[in-house]
Design an enzyme around this catalytic site. Structure first.
Site, PDB file in Angstrom:
ATOM      1  CE  LYS A 139      -3.815  -2.211   2.490  1.00  0.00           C
ATOM      2  NZ  LYS A 139      -4.690  -2.077   3.612  1.00  0.00           N
TER       3      LYS A 139
ATOM      4  CG  PHE B 164     -13.503   1.549   6.787  1.00  0.00           C
ATOM      5  CD1 PHE B 164     -13.056   0.893   5.690  1.00  0.00           C
ATOM      6  CD2 PHE B 164     -14.085   0.613   7.686  1.00  0.00           C
ATOM      7  CE1 PHE B 164     -13.123  -0.470   5.290  1.00  0.00           C
ATOM      8  CE2 PHE B 164     -14.296  -0.646   7.497  1.00  0.00           C
ATOM      9  CZ  PHE B 164     -13.829  -1.043   6.207  1.00  0.00           C
TER      10      PHE B 164
ATOM     11  NE  ARG C   3      -5.337 -12.816   5.213  1.00  0.00           N
ATOM     12  CZ  ARG C   3      -6.003 -11.815   5.218  1.00  0.00           C
ATOM     13  NH1 ARG C   3      -5.819 -10.692   4.201  1.00  0.00           N
ATOM     14  NH2 ARG C   3      -6.738 -11.534   6.480  1.00  0.00           N
TER      15      ARG C   3
ATOM     16  CB  THR D 241      -6.919  -6.215   9.695  1.00  0.00           C
ATOM     17  OG1 THR D 241      -7.144  -7.455   8.907  1.00  0.00           O
ATOM     18  CG2 THR D 241      -7.050  -4.958   8.952  1.00  0.00           C
TER      19      THR D 241
ATOM     20  CG  ASN E 232      -3.418  -2.338   7.007  1.00  0.00           C
ATOM     21  OD1 ASN E 232      -3.206  -2.189   5.871  1.00  0.00           O
ATOM     22  ND2 ASN E 232      -4.578  -3.310   7.499  1.00  0.00           N
TER      23      ASN E 232
ATOM     24  CG  HIS F 227      -5.278  -6.323  -0.060  1.00  0.00           C
ATOM     25  ND1 HIS F 227      -6.283  -6.352   0.593  1.00  0.00           N
ATOM     26  CD2 HIS F 227      -5.481  -7.145  -1.302  1.00  0.00           C
ATOM     27  CE1 HIS F 227      -7.399  -7.369  -0.195  1.00  0.00           C
ATOM     28  NE2 HIS F 227      -6.328  -7.915  -1.120  1.00  0.00           N
TER      29      HIS F 227
END
Length: 149
Positions: free
Chosen positions: A9, A57, A85, A91, A112, A115
């Site tokens: 991100k 959000f 994951r 998260t 965070n 993704h």
């Protein structure tokens, strides 16, 4: 071999963490088979996060993900979705285990770092949304015989 979609991100890109993140993913045995550095168009962001449309959000998420470049990628390996994951962590970085990407590098739930697809079905959908078939590579690595029985 299973494939999954990952997106580094804007917060991680701006903090110069792309190499660190890819290195962690590769060290865990996942193989990069596609990647692109890009600014996400509004329409792609909206389609990718369509399941969150009604959440408070959502607008902030779309604004954030389109605000600066991301590094979108596809990785491949045995049980790739689960492995990715696990490497990524929870998260919310404050709840993520130390040693995970989010546990070590994430700042807040809104910043965070990365993704990752949450299921094989999501991975297939997201890979097809972000990549054309000819943007993904098929190749073997010499280390594969050392990683998988």
């Amino acid at each position: 071999m299973e494939r999954t979609f990952l997106m580094i991100k804007p917060d991680a890109v701006q903090r110069n963490l792309i190499g660190e993140i890819i290195s962690r993913i590769e060290r865990k045995g996942l193989k990069l088979v596609g990647g692109k550095f890009m600014t996400v168009p509004q329409s792609l962001a909206e389609e990718h996060y369509a399941e969150h449309t009604d959440k408070p959000f959502y607008k902030h998420l779309i604004s954030f993900i389109t605000s600066a470049p991301v590094f979108a990628m596809v990785v491949e390996g045995e049980d790739a979705v689960h492995v990715a994951r696990h490497i990524i962590g929870k998260t919310n970085p404050s709840e993520a285990t130390p040693g995970t990407i989010r546990g070590d590098l994430g700042l807040t739930v809104g910043r965070n770092i990365i993704h990752g697809s949450d299921s094989v079905e999501s991975a297939n959908k997201e890979i097809n949304l972000w990549f054309k078939a000819d943007e993904l590579s098929e190749y073997s690595e010499s280390r594969e015989s050392w990683l998988y029985e």
